[in-house]
Design an enzyme around this catalytic site. Sequence first.
Site: not given
Length: 350
Positions: A111, A215, A218
Amino acid sequence: METVVSGIRPTGNLHLGNYFGAVKSFLRMQDEYNCFFFIADWHSLTTHPHPDNIRNSVKTILSEYLACGIDPEKATIYIQSDVPEVVELYLYLNMNAGIGELMRTASFKDKARQQLHISREGCEGDVEKEIFNEGNKHSVSAGLLTYPTLMAADIIIHKALKVPVGKDQEQNMEMARRFARRFNSTYGVDFFPEPASFHLGNKSVKVPGLDGSGKMGKSEGNAIYLIDDEKTIKKKVMKAVSDAGPTEPNSVKPEPIANLFTMMEIVSEKETYDFFNEKYNNCEIRYGDMKKQLAEDINKFCAPIRERILDMAANTEYLDKVARMGAEKARESASKTLNEVRQIIGFRPY
Protein backbone atom coordinates in the site's frame (compact mmCIF):
# COMPACT_ATOMS: atom_id res chain seq x y z
CA MET A 1 -20.58 -22.62 19.52
CA GLU A 2 -17.18 -21.39 18.41
CA THR A 3 -16.98 -17.71 17.51
CA VAL A 4 -16.20 -16.59 13.96
CA VAL A 5 -15.39 -13.00 12.96
CA SER A 6 -15.15 -11.57 9.46
CA GLY A 7 -15.13 -8.01 8.13
CA ILE A 8 -15.37 -6.34 4.75
CA ARG A 9 -14.34 -2.81 3.83
CA PRO A 10 -17.19 -0.72 2.38
CA THR A 11 -15.54 0.03 -0.94
CA GLY A 12 -18.42 -0.59 -3.31
CA ASN A 13 -20.79 -3.33 -4.37
CA LEU A 14 -20.24 -7.03 -3.77
CA HIS A 15 -19.20 -9.04 -6.81
CA LEU A 16 -19.32 -12.73 -7.67
CA GLY A 17 -15.85 -13.20 -6.18
CA ASN A 18 -17.09 -11.83 -2.84
CA TYR A 19 -20.14 -14.05 -2.96
CA PHE A 20 -18.53 -17.38 -3.84
CA GLY A 21 -15.27 -16.61 -2.03
CA ALA A 22 -16.85 -15.53 1.25
CA VAL A 23 -20.57 -14.80 1.52
CA LYS A 24 -21.68 -18.28 0.45
CA SER A 25 -19.63 -19.70 3.32
CA PHE A 26 -21.13 -17.13 5.70
CA LEU A 27 -24.57 -18.54 4.96
CA ARG A 28 -23.44 -21.92 6.29
CA MET A 29 -21.42 -20.45 9.13
CA GLN A 30 -24.39 -18.59 10.58
CA ASP A 31 -26.02 -21.95 11.31
CA GLU A 32 -22.89 -23.60 12.70
CA TYR A 33 -21.01 -20.85 14.56
CA ASN A 34 -21.49 -17.76 16.70
CA CYS A 35 -20.86 -15.29 13.87
CA PHE A 36 -19.87 -11.62 13.91
CA PHE A 37 -19.88 -10.09 10.42
CA PHE A 38 -18.90 -6.43 10.40
CA ILE A 39 -18.57 -3.61 7.88
CA ALA A 40 -15.09 -2.18 8.36
CA ASP A 41 -15.68 1.54 7.90
CA TRP A 42 -12.74 2.53 10.13
CA HIS A 43 -10.41 0.53 7.89
CA SER A 44 -11.68 2.50 4.89
CA LEU A 45 -10.30 5.76 6.32
CA THR A 46 -6.82 4.92 5.01
CA THR A 47 -8.11 5.95 1.56
CA HIS A 48 -9.67 9.21 2.88
CA PRO A 49 -13.23 8.72 1.59
CA HIS A 50 -15.80 11.53 1.70
CA PRO A 51 -18.35 11.17 4.56
CA ASP A 52 -21.18 10.66 2.05
CA ASN A 53 -19.21 7.88 0.40
CA ILE A 54 -18.75 6.11 3.74
CA ARG A 55 -22.45 6.30 4.59
CA ASN A 56 -23.56 5.16 1.14
CA SER A 57 -21.01 2.36 0.97
CA VAL A 58 -21.97 1.05 4.41
CA LYS A 59 -25.63 1.03 3.37
CA THR A 60 -24.68 -0.79 0.16
CA ILE A 61 -22.80 -3.59 1.91
CA LEU A 62 -25.47 -3.96 4.59
CA SER A 63 -28.21 -4.20 1.95
CA GLU A 64 -26.27 -6.73 -0.06
CA TYR A 65 -25.33 -8.89 2.93
CA LEU A 66 -29.00 -9.14 3.84
CA ALA A 67 -30.07 -9.71 0.24
CA CYS A 68 -27.61 -12.61 -0.03
CA GLY A 69 -29.28 -14.29 2.93
CA ILE A 70 -27.24 -13.37 6.01
CA ASP A 71 -29.83 -13.44 8.78
CA PRO A 72 -29.51 -10.82 11.57
CA GLU A 73 -31.39 -13.20 13.87
CA LYS A 74 -28.67 -15.83 13.41
CA ALA A 75 -25.52 -13.74 12.92
CA THR A 76 -24.46 -10.43 14.40
CA ILE A 77 -24.14 -7.95 11.52
CA TYR A 78 -22.72 -4.62 12.64
CA ILE A 79 -20.87 -1.51 11.54
CA GLN A 80 -17.35 -1.32 12.95
CA SER A 81 -17.64 2.32 14.03
CA ASP A 82 -20.70 1.47 16.14
CA VAL A 83 -18.43 -0.48 18.52
CA PRO A 84 -16.01 2.02 20.12
CA GLU A 85 -14.60 -0.68 22.41
CA VAL A 86 -12.60 -1.90 19.40
CA VAL A 87 -10.67 1.37 19.26
CA GLU A 88 -9.67 1.15 22.93
CA LEU A 89 -8.36 -2.39 22.47
CA TYR A 90 -6.60 -1.18 19.30
CA LEU A 91 -4.78 1.40 21.45
CA TYR A 92 -3.64 -1.24 23.96
CA LEU A 93 -2.37 -3.52 21.19
CA ASN A 94 -0.49 -0.62 19.58
CA MET A 95 1.29 0.00 22.87
CA ASN A 96 2.84 -3.45 22.60
CA ALA A 97 3.42 -3.48 18.83
CA GLY A 98 6.82 -2.68 17.32
CA ILE A 99 7.23 -0.15 14.52
CA GLY A 100 9.72 -2.47 12.83
CA GLU A 101 7.40 -5.47 12.72
CA LEU A 102 4.56 -3.33 11.41
CA MET A 103 6.71 -1.76 8.69
CA ARG A 104 7.83 -5.21 7.53
CA THR A 105 4.32 -6.44 6.73
CA ALA A 106 3.74 -7.12 3.06
CA SER A 107 0.35 -5.35 3.00
CA PHE A 108 1.87 -2.15 4.42
CA LYS A 109 4.74 -2.17 1.93
CA ASP A 110 2.40 -2.78 -0.99
CA LYS A 111 0.00 0.00 0.00
CA ALA A 112 2.86 2.39 0.79
CA ARG A 113 4.42 1.68 -2.62
CA GLN A 114 1.12 2.52 -4.27
CA GLN A 115 0.75 5.77 -2.36
CA LEU A 116 4.36 6.79 -3.00
CA HIS A 117 4.26 5.57 -6.63
CA ILE A 118 7.22 3.23 -6.12
CA SER A 119 7.49 0.19 -8.37
CA ARG A 120 7.95 -3.28 -6.91
CA GLU A 121 11.39 -3.44 -8.51
CA GLY A 122 14.33 -2.11 -6.58
CA CYS A 123 15.78 -2.66 -3.14
CA GLU A 124 13.66 -3.53 -0.12
CA GLY A 125 14.74 -0.33 1.60
CA ASP A 126 13.04 1.89 -0.98
CA VAL A 127 9.74 2.06 0.92
CA GLU A 128 11.26 2.88 4.29
CA LYS A 129 13.64 5.40 2.71
CA GLU A 130 10.88 7.20 0.81
CA ILE A 131 8.49 7.27 3.79
CA PHE A 132 10.99 9.29 5.80
CA ASN A 133 11.86 11.68 3.00
CA GLU A 134 10.85 15.22 3.91
CA GLY A 135 8.52 15.54 0.93
CA ASN A 136 6.72 12.29 1.68
CA LYS A 137 6.42 12.37 5.45
CA HIS A 138 2.64 12.94 5.35
CA SER A 139 1.95 10.65 2.38
CA VAL A 140 1.58 7.32 4.22
CA SER A 141 -0.79 7.30 7.17
CA ALA A 142 -0.08 5.78 10.57
CA GLY A 143 -3.46 4.07 10.18
CA LEU A 144 -2.09 2.14 7.23
CA LEU A 145 0.92 1.14 9.32
CA THR A 146 -1.23 -0.08 12.21
CA TYR A 147 -3.82 -1.85 10.05
CA PRO A 148 -2.74 -5.23 11.53
CA THR A 149 -3.36 -4.10 15.10
CA LEU A 150 -6.83 -2.78 14.25
CA MET A 151 -7.58 -6.05 12.45
CA ALA A 152 -6.36 -7.96 15.51
CA ALA A 153 -8.58 -5.86 17.78
CA ASP A 154 -11.59 -6.54 15.54
CA ILE A 155 -11.01 -10.27 15.92
CA ILE A 156 -9.84 -10.86 19.47
CA ILE A 157 -12.31 -8.47 21.10
CA HIS A 158 -14.90 -11.21 20.49
CA LYS A 159 -12.36 -13.93 21.40
CA ALA A 160 -12.87 -15.42 17.96
CA LEU A 161 -11.35 -18.82 17.31
CA LYS A 162 -11.78 -18.77 13.54
CA VAL A 163 -11.51 -16.13 10.83
CA PRO A 164 -12.39 -16.88 7.18
CA VAL A 165 -9.71 -15.05 5.17
CA GLY A 166 -7.82 -15.44 1.92
CA LYS A 167 -4.11 -16.13 1.53
CA ASP A 168 -3.41 -12.40 1.08
CA GLN A 169 -4.42 -11.83 4.71
CA GLU A 170 -2.46 -14.70 6.23
CA GLN A 171 0.44 -12.51 7.39
CA ASN A 172 -2.00 -10.18 9.15
CA MET A 173 -3.64 -13.22 10.76
CA GLU A 174 -0.25 -14.37 12.04
CA MET A 175 0.24 -10.91 13.52
CA ALA A 176 -3.18 -11.12 15.20
CA ARG A 177 -2.06 -14.37 16.82
CA ARG A 178 1.21 -12.74 17.80
CA PHE A 179 -0.53 -9.77 19.44
CA ALA A 180 -2.86 -12.12 21.34
CA ARG A 181 0.15 -14.12 22.59
CA ARG A 182 2.03 -10.95 23.46
CA PHE A 183 -0.85 -9.60 25.55
CA ASN A 184 -1.12 -12.89 27.41
CA SER A 185 2.65 -13.04 27.97
CA THR A 186 2.98 -9.38 29.00
CA TYR A 187 0.32 -9.65 31.70
CA GLY A 188 0.88 -13.28 32.66
CA VAL A 189 -2.61 -14.43 31.73
CA ASP A 190 -4.22 -16.97 29.45
CA PHE A 191 -6.90 -14.60 28.20
CA PHE A 192 -6.98 -14.22 24.43
CA PRO A 193 -7.20 -17.33 22.25
CA GLU A 194 -5.12 -17.39 19.07
CA PRO A 195 -7.49 -17.07 16.08
CA ALA A 196 -7.03 -19.48 13.20
CA SER A 197 -7.65 -18.90 9.49
CA PHE A 198 -10.11 -21.35 8.01
CA HIS A 199 -12.42 -22.16 5.13
CA LEU A 200 -15.57 -24.21 5.10
CA GLY A 201 -14.85 -27.19 2.90
CA ASN A 202 -11.45 -28.28 1.67
CA LYS A 203 -10.35 -25.01 0.09
CA SER A 204 -11.43 -21.46 -0.62
CA VAL A 205 -13.11 -20.65 -3.92
CA LYS A 206 -11.08 -18.41 -6.20
CA VAL A 207 -13.37 -16.69 -8.68
CA PRO A 208 -11.41 -15.54 -11.76
CA GLY A 209 -11.71 -12.15 -13.38
CA LEU A 210 -12.80 -11.68 -16.97
CA ASP A 211 -9.58 -10.03 -18.14
CA GLY A 212 -7.69 -13.27 -18.70
CA SER A 213 -5.69 -13.55 -15.50
CA GLY A 214 -5.89 -13.18 -11.75
CA LYS A 215 -8.90 -13.24 -9.50
CA MET A 216 -12.00 -11.09 -9.67
CA GLY A 217 -11.60 -7.80 -7.85
CA LYS A 218 -12.95 -4.26 -7.68
CA SER A 219 -9.63 -2.52 -8.20
CA GLU A 220 -8.78 -4.77 -11.15
CA GLY A 221 -11.89 -3.67 -13.04
CA ASN A 222 -12.69 -7.26 -14.00
CA ALA A 223 -15.70 -7.92 -11.79
CA ILE A 224 -19.34 -8.82 -12.27
CA TYR A 225 -21.38 -7.29 -9.46
CA LEU A 226 -24.43 -8.85 -7.85
CA ILE A 227 -26.33 -5.64 -8.64
CA ASP A 228 -25.42 -5.69 -12.36
CA ASP A 229 -28.42 -5.91 -14.70
CA GLU A 230 -28.79 -8.44 -17.50
CA LYS A 231 -27.49 -6.11 -20.21
CA THR A 232 -24.40 -5.17 -18.20
CA ILE A 233 -23.61 -8.80 -17.39
CA LYS A 234 -23.87 -9.84 -21.02
CA LYS A 235 -21.67 -6.97 -22.16
CA LYS A 236 -18.97 -7.85 -19.62
CA VAL A 237 -19.00 -11.56 -20.39
CA MET A 238 -18.94 -11.13 -24.16
CA LYS A 239 -15.82 -8.95 -23.78
CA ALA A 240 -14.02 -11.63 -21.74
CA VAL A 241 -10.61 -12.63 -23.07
CA SER A 242 -10.55 -15.74 -25.27
CA ASP A 243 -8.41 -17.12 -28.10
CA ALA A 244 -8.69 -18.78 -31.52
CA GLY A 245 -9.53 -22.13 -29.96
CA PRO A 246 -7.59 -25.39 -29.51
CA THR A 247 -5.81 -27.00 -32.45
CA GLU A 248 -5.36 -30.44 -30.90
CA PRO A 249 -7.89 -32.61 -28.98
CA ASN A 250 -7.72 -32.51 -25.17
CA SER A 251 -5.37 -29.54 -25.16
CA VAL A 252 -4.44 -27.88 -21.88
CA LYS A 253 -6.55 -24.75 -21.48
CA PRO A 254 -4.57 -21.49 -21.36
CA GLU A 255 -5.34 -19.29 -18.35
CA PRO A 256 -7.95 -17.00 -19.97
CA ILE A 257 -9.91 -20.02 -21.24
CA ALA A 258 -9.50 -21.93 -17.99
CA ASN A 259 -10.96 -18.87 -16.26
CA LEU A 260 -14.06 -18.98 -18.47
CA PHE A 261 -14.56 -22.64 -17.65
CA THR A 262 -13.97 -22.01 -13.94
CA MET A 263 -16.68 -19.36 -13.99
CA MET A 264 -19.03 -21.72 -15.81
CA GLU A 265 -18.27 -24.47 -13.29
CA ILE A 266 -19.29 -22.09 -10.49
CA VAL A 267 -22.56 -20.69 -11.88
CA SER A 268 -23.83 -23.16 -14.49
CA GLU A 269 -25.38 -26.62 -14.36
CA LYS A 270 -22.94 -29.52 -14.56
CA GLU A 271 -24.48 -30.62 -17.85
CA THR A 272 -23.78 -27.19 -19.34
CA TYR A 273 -20.17 -27.24 -18.21
CA ASP A 274 -19.68 -30.80 -19.50
CA PHE A 275 -21.19 -29.88 -22.88
CA PHE A 276 -18.78 -27.00 -23.54
CA ASN A 277 -15.84 -28.85 -22.03
CA GLU A 278 -16.44 -31.70 -24.48
CA LYS A 279 -16.68 -29.21 -27.33
CA TYR A 280 -13.33 -27.75 -26.27
CA ASN A 281 -11.68 -31.17 -26.03
CA ASN A 282 -13.00 -32.03 -29.50
CA CYS A 283 -11.72 -28.72 -30.95
CA GLU A 284 -15.34 -27.72 -31.72
CA ILE A 285 -15.69 -24.93 -29.16
CA ARG A 286 -17.47 -21.72 -30.23
CA TYR A 287 -16.59 -19.14 -27.59
CA GLY A 288 -19.43 -16.86 -28.65
CA ASP A 289 -21.96 -19.58 -27.81
CA MET A 290 -20.18 -20.37 -24.55
CA LYS A 291 -20.12 -16.72 -23.48
CA LYS A 292 -23.82 -16.25 -24.30
CA GLN A 293 -24.67 -19.27 -22.15
CA LEU A 294 -22.37 -18.12 -19.37
CA ALA A 295 -23.93 -14.63 -19.36
CA GLU A 296 -27.39 -16.19 -19.22
CA ASP A 297 -26.42 -18.42 -16.28
CA ILE A 298 -24.76 -15.57 -14.38
CA ASN A 299 -27.85 -13.42 -14.82
CA LYS A 300 -30.08 -16.29 -13.71
CA PHE A 301 -28.03 -16.51 -10.52
CA CYS A 302 -27.83 -12.75 -9.89
CA ALA A 303 -31.41 -11.77 -10.78
CA PRO A 304 -33.14 -12.80 -7.51
CA ILE A 305 -30.32 -11.35 -5.42
CA ARG A 306 -30.45 -8.14 -7.47
CA GLU A 307 -34.18 -7.78 -6.75
CA ARG A 308 -33.65 -8.29 -3.03
CA ILE A 309 -30.79 -5.77 -3.00
CA LEU A 310 -33.04 -3.10 -4.50
CA ASP A 311 -35.80 -3.92 -2.01
CA MET A 312 -33.40 -3.82 0.95
CA ALA A 313 -31.75 -0.58 -0.13
CA ALA A 314 -35.15 1.11 -0.29
CA ASN A 315 -36.11 -0.03 3.23
CA THR A 316 -34.02 2.41 5.25
CA GLU A 317 -36.04 1.79 8.41
CA TYR A 318 -35.23 -1.93 8.34
CA LEU A 319 -31.53 -1.30 7.63
CA ASP A 320 -31.35 1.06 10.62
CA LYS A 321 -33.04 -1.56 12.79
CA VAL A 322 -30.56 -4.26 11.72
CA ALA A 323 -27.61 -1.94 12.33
CA ARG A 324 -28.87 -1.01 15.81
CA MET A 325 -29.54 -4.63 16.73
CA GLY A 326 -26.09 -5.65 15.49
CA ALA A 327 -24.39 -2.84 17.39
CA GLU A 328 -26.11 -3.87 20.63
CA LYS A 329 -25.03 -7.50 20.27
CA ALA A 330 -21.48 -6.61 19.22
CA ARG A 331 -21.04 -4.08 22.04
CA GLU A 332 -22.32 -6.56 24.59
CA SER A 333 -19.60 -9.00 23.53
CA ALA A 334 -16.90 -6.33 23.12
CA SER A 335 -17.58 -4.52 26.40
CA LYS A 336 -17.35 -7.78 28.37
CA THR A 337 -13.92 -8.45 26.88
CA LEU A 338 -12.74 -4.87 27.30
CA ASN A 339 -13.74 -4.65 30.95
CA GLU A 340 -11.66 -7.74 31.65
CA VAL A 341 -8.77 -6.29 29.64
CA ARG A 342 -8.91 -3.04 31.65
CA GLN A 343 -8.74 -4.98 34.90
CA ILE A 344 -5.84 -7.12 33.67
CA ILE A 345 -3.87 -4.02 32.61
CA GLY A 346 -4.68 -2.20 35.86
CA PHE A 347 -7.41 0.24 34.84
CA ARG A 348 -10.82 0.50 36.43
CA PRO A 349 -13.58 -1.32 34.55
CA TYR A 350 -16.41 0.77 33.20
